[in-house]
Design an enzyme around this catalytic site. Structure first.
Site, mmCIF file in Angstrom:
data_model
loop_
_atom_site.group_PDB
_atom_site.id
_atom_site.type_symbol
_atom_site.label_atom_id
_atom_site.label_comp_id
_atom_site.label_asym_id
_atom_site.label_seq_id
_atom_site.Cartn_x
_atom_site.Cartn_y
_atom_site.Cartn_z
ATOM 1 N N ASP A 197 0.879 -1.134 -0.061
ATOM 2 C CA ASP A 197 0.239 -0.014 0.020
ATOM 3 C C ASP A 197 0.872 1.236 -0.067
ATOM 4 O OD1 ASP A 197 -2.950 -1.129 -0.008
ATOM 5 O OD2 ASP A 197 -2.140 -1.902 1.955
ATOM 6 N N TYR A 238 7.287 -9.952 6.775
ATOM 7 C CA TYR A 238 6.970 -8.571 7.023
ATOM 8 C C TYR A 238 7.633 -8.130 8.104
ATOM 9 C CZ TYR A 238 3.787 -7.857 3.049
ATOM 10 O OH TYR A 238 3.099 -7.596 1.946
#
Lengths: 255, 255
Positions: free
Chosen positions: B52, B110
């Site tokens: 994003d 992540y």
């Protein structure tokens, strides 16, 4: 009237340098505009020295005068609530009315970050990436010749400077697996002086100059003999030290 | 035709996210435009997943097909000579023609960086600054409940997702004097899932949720029970792992 001293960090990336210029986004311009709102009058700040475009500061110092009765320690929070996110005031305090951030700044520390490792886009504004290997031991040896009091004409980017004598107390090179940090502590630095010293160290590290060439370069007082001016994004004004006596607020007489 | 796999780092700050969108600066758009120049035809890339706006990547993976005879290893250098300075290709290689960066990416890592220390303007795009103290031990306990295979509906920002079951292999929280790093390794993550997990951990760290509330939140499959979506600037797609067999280029038959 109170004289207020502030210590400030900023990311130099998006500023056209430190010094106020009409129509340009500068560090001084942003801070003064925030202070004008707090003090409800036009305020001029005086810093320990300018930093050039793209150069960062961890512990830059400035002072200003204020008629507000507000405690000196409260300016940091007041300023941070107005300043843009790339400037942050670490500390504010009332100081002696004669305090001057430039004239009394007797010790300054600059750091320059350079990486010999693979390029990382996430650090590009904060580290200079050098693409060729450097001999760190030779650079350390060369940095030793910068120590002490010298005429730094060969390492100065401003020909108009009158007195080019400066004293370097510390010139260190840290190497954390190819992430280099140059540390320079002195009584003051000429325009571009750190970046020219770093550019010259690069030439030493690449074998294009010998460590003891530095002695000759200093003695010749000729800018053309030193290396190029290293890129600004690796440079940080790290801290400015002041003698204790200019910081103390004189106690008010009881009338 | 060759299938080429690339590993890429980018600074998400100045992109409108990963995915190509007309008139917007995106990571995919920049890479495809560079590949079009190299391949002299229109190239579409396929990544391991989108990131994003504001989210960074250290080891994002994408693939594409090329008719050039050029060795697969040379695309990295060719791309880096064209790409803007906030994208950098770490590695390129020819892979099996059936390789797919999304379908075969079996393990993803992540990381989320959060600081509990004083704001530093130099890190503002790369770390999330949390202003209140957090109880790291309680957060670590809570993260343990995320491990394993669960329906992560409560931690999903996209209601259209069909299968919300995912497996988390590792959920660790490092604390280096107030500089926190959350590490999540799993077989895949839903939209906003990491940021919602981090936002929920913040509530645990502040004492607004108990560590074992996580069990209840998971079982209720209700997004409203989890915490807010943490800010994007702390999030990094760190690496994507592939099984060895999809990477190997089949040897050509000798005719």
């Amino acid at each position: 009237m109170k004289r207020i001293k502030c210590t400030v960090s900023y990311d130099g990336t998006l500023f056209n340098g430190y010094q106020r210029q009409p129509g340009q986004r500068t560090v001084q311009g942003e801070i003064e505009s925030a202070l004008n709102k707090i003090c409800k009058q036009s305020v001029t700040i005086h810093s320990s020295g300018r930093t050039d475009a793209g150069v960062h500061a961890y512990g830059q110092v400035f002072h200003f005068d204020s008629d507000l009765s507000m405690d000196g320690g409260r300016y940091a929070k007041a300023l941070n609530s107005i300043l843009p996110e790339d400037i942050y005031v670490l500390d504010s305090q009332e100081v002696h009315p004669d305090f001057h951030s430039r004239y009394h700044g007797k010790v300054k520390e600059y750091r320059y970050k350079m990486s010999l490792n693979e390029y990382n886009p996430l650090n590009r504004h904060y580290v200079y990436y050098h693409r060729r290997p450097l001999d760190v031991e030779r650079m350390r040896e060369a940095m030793g010749y910068l120590l002490g009091t010298h005429d730094f004409t060969s390492f100065c980017g401003n020909l108009d400077e009158v007195n080019k004598e400066r004293t370097i107390y510390k010139a260190e090179l840290l190497d954390d697996e190819g992430e280099l940090t140059f540390i320079f502590v002195g009584n003051g630095f000429l325009r571009y002086m750190i970046r020219i010293m770093v550019g010259t160290m690069i030439q030493v590290g690449e074998g294009r100059k010998l460590p003891n060439d530095i002695k000759h370069i200093l003695s010749m007082k000729d800018r053309r003999l030193a290396g190029h001016t290293a890129k600004p994004q690796g440079l940080y004004l790290h801290r400015v030290e002041y003698p204790e006596e200019v910081l103390v607020v004189p106690s008010k007489k009881i009338e």
